[in-house]
Design a protein around this motif. Sequence first.
Motif, mmCIF file in Angstrom:
data_model
loop_
_atom_site.group_PDB
_atom_site.id
_atom_site.type_symbol
_atom_site.label_atom_id
_atom_site.label_comp_id
_atom_site.label_asym_id
_atom_site.label_seq_id
_atom_site.Cartn_x
_atom_site.Cartn_y
_atom_site.Cartn_z
ATOM 1 N N UNK A 82 0.830 -1.204 0.000
ATOM 2 C CA UNK A 82 0.000 0.000 0.000
ATOM 3 C C UNK A 82 0.864 1.254 0.000
ATOM 4 N N UNK A 83 1.976 1.217 0.721
ATOM 5 C CA UNK A 83 2.891 2.358 0.727
ATOM 6 C C UNK A 83 3.472 2.591 -0.660
ATOM 7 N N UNK A 84 3.798 1.528 -1.378
ATOM 8 C CA UNK A 84 4.310 1.681 -2.742
ATOM 9 C C UNK A 84 3.281 2.366 -3.638
ATOM 10 N N UNK A 184 -19.661 11.696 -7.013
ATOM 11 C CA UNK A 184 -19.064 11.519 -8.328
ATOM 12 C C UNK A 184 -18.622 10.085 -8.564
ATOM 13 N N UNK A 185 -17.979 9.896 -9.717
ATOM 14 C CA UNK A 185 -17.500 8.555 -10.079
ATOM 15 C C UNK A 185 -16.213 8.186 -9.365
ATOM 16 N N UNK A 186 -15.548 9.178 -8.785
ATOM 17 C CA UNK A 186 -14.298 8.909 -8.070
ATOM 18 C C UNK A 186 -13.188 9.813 -8.541
ATOM 19 N N UNK A 191 -9.156 6.401 -6.638
ATOM 20 C CA UNK A 191 -8.379 5.470 -7.465
ATOM 21 C C UNK A 191 -7.194 4.906 -6.686
ATOM 22 N N UNK A 192 -6.533 5.759 -5.919
ATOM 23 C CA UNK A 192 -5.388 5.324 -5.123
ATOM 24 C C UNK A 192 -5.783 4.226 -4.146
ATOM 25 N N UNK A 193 -6.873 4.438 -3.425
ATOM 26 C CA UNK A 193 -7.280 3.450 -2.429
ATOM 27 C C UNK A 193 -7.871 2.203 -3.084
ATOM 28 N N UNK A 194 -8.474 2.335 -4.250
ATOM 29 C CA UNK A 194 -8.902 1.143 -4.980
ATOM 30 C C UNK A 194 -7.700 0.252 -5.284
ATOM 31 N N UNK A 195 -6.608 0.877 -5.707
ATOM 32 C CA UNK A 195 -5.418 0.094 -6.027
ATOM 33 C C UNK A 195 -4.778 -0.474 -4.766
ATOM 34 N N UNK A 196 -4.785 0.295 -3.693
ATOM 35 C CA UNK A 196 -4.272 -0.230 -2.426
ATOM 36 C C UNK A 196 -5.048 -1.466 -1.995
ATOM 37 N N UNK A 197 -6.369 -1.395 -2.094
ATOM 38 C CA UNK A 197 -7.190 -2.543 -1.712
ATOM 39 C C UNK A 197 -6.894 -3.759 -2.590
ATOM 40 N N UNK A 198 -6.573 -3.515 -3.843
ATOM 41 C CA UNK A 198 -6.311 -4.643 -4.741
ATOM 42 C C UNK A 198 -5.017 -5.368 -4.394
ATOM 43 N N UNK A 199 -4.080 -4.676 -3.731
ATOM 44 C CA UNK A 199 -2.804 -5.308 -3.394
ATOM 45 C C UNK A 199 -2.712 -5.699 -1.919
ATOM 46 N N UNK A 200 -3.691 -5.289 -1.121
ATOM 47 C CA UNK A 200 -3.706 -5.632 0.306
ATOM 48 C C UNK A 200 -4.995 -6.393 0.603
ATOM 49 N N UNK A 201 -4.981 -7.733 0.562
ATOM 50 C CA UNK A 201 -6.208 -8.532 0.732
ATOM 51 C C UNK A 201 -6.986 -8.211 2.004
ATOM 52 N N UNK A 202 -6.297 -7.879 3.088
ATOM 53 C CA UNK A 202 -7.004 -7.632 4.354
ATOM 54 C C UNK A 202 -7.803 -6.329 4.325
ATOM 55 N N UNK A 204 -9.945 -5.654 1.917
ATOM 56 C CA UNK A 204 -11.000 -5.865 0.928
ATOM 57 C C UNK A 204 -12.348 -6.226 1.540
ATOM 58 N N UNK A 205 -12.581 -5.822 2.774
ATOM 59 C CA UNK A 205 -13.866 -6.084 3.413
ATOM 60 C C UNK A 205 -14.896 -5.045 2.966
ATOM 61 N N UNK A 206 -16.160 -5.338 3.220
ATOM 62 C CA UNK A 206 -17.235 -4.428 2.816
ATOM 63 C C UNK A 206 -17.121 -3.090 3.522
ATOM 64 N N UNK A 207 -16.699 -3.110 4.775
ATOM 65 C CA UNK A 207 -16.544 -1.873 5.562
ATOM 66 C C UNK A 207 -15.058 -1.537 5.737
ATOM 67 N N UNK A 208 -14.346 -1.569 4.631
ATOM 68 C CA UNK A 208 -12.894 -1.383 4.676
ATOM 69 C C UNK A 208 -12.497 -0.029 5.243
ATOM 70 N N UNK A 209 -13.376 0.988 5.089
ATOM 71 C CA UNK A 209 -13.030 2.321 5.605
ATOM 72 C C UNK A 209 -12.840 2.320 7.113
ATOM 73 N N UNK A 210 -13.433 1.315 7.798
ATOM 74 C CA UNK A 210 -13.329 1.242 9.252
ATOM 75 C C UNK A 210 -12.063 0.518 9.706
ATOM 76 N N UNK A 211 -11.348 -0.114 8.770
ATOM 77 C CA UNK A 211 -10.095 -0.800 9.136
ATOM 78 C C UNK A 211 -9.116 0.203 9.734
ATOM 79 N N UNK A 212 -8.499 -0.185 10.832
ATOM 80 C CA UNK A 212 -7.508 0.678 11.472
ATOM 81 C C UNK A 212 -6.102 0.199 11.121
#
Length: 227
Positions: A82-84, A184-186, A191-202, A204-212
């Motif tokens: 995600x840092x990358x 809006x569409x984003x 886009x940045x966080x979509x890509x982060x989620x794609x490379x960090x499986x943990x 990818x939950x439905x309520x990912x915004x709440x992940x600490x």
Amino acid sequence: MIEQARSLTPRKDFPNVNYQEAAAENLPFLQESSVDLVVAAQAAHWFDYPRLFPEMKRIVRKGGSLAFWAYKDHVFVDFPRATDVLNRYAYGDSKDLLGPYWSQPGRSFVQSKLRNIDLPTAEWEDVQRIEYEPGAKGPHSGVGTMFLHKNIKLGDCMNYIRTWSSYHAWQEAHPAIQSRQQGGAGDVIDDMFDEMKSVEPSWQSERWEENEVEIEWGTGLLLARKR
């Protein structure tokens, strides 16, 4: 900002506190050799140093001190992939990313942890640099003395990145693109966080915004004493 500071330091409780607004390079209300300590927190990257150093020489007394502090981008210390992604979006050359929208050379001062600043050795001594570079193997895995870290929800982290000056400049260049928060569409941060989620499986939950997650900032503290 000054009014907020004044409200926190009422004259009746702090009779020796005063506030002035001026450029750091021109402080005519200060007498020669009258200043004990000059402090700049996340501001030193804006200074015009050929003009600043003569003014510091004039106002700081012999034996007085200088302390400049800055922080660079945060690191997801448990999530290097995600840092990358963050770094690529923050500094990529494409005009669709944030890289072209940083003010330079100021941002390079922050990224270098203020090592771009060369104090005149004829005027300053006892120069110290206290730095921290976050690691990628968990909290406190970096090198140096850590000053700034936080446990933060991913949704709040998105909002924090949207405070960056480069993001505001990106918005000005892309006025028709709206974030999902705005209906809006984003935008580039979505886009940045979509890509982060794609490379960090943990993530990818439905309520990912709440992940600490734990984040740490690289920092640089420059200290010196007036000769």
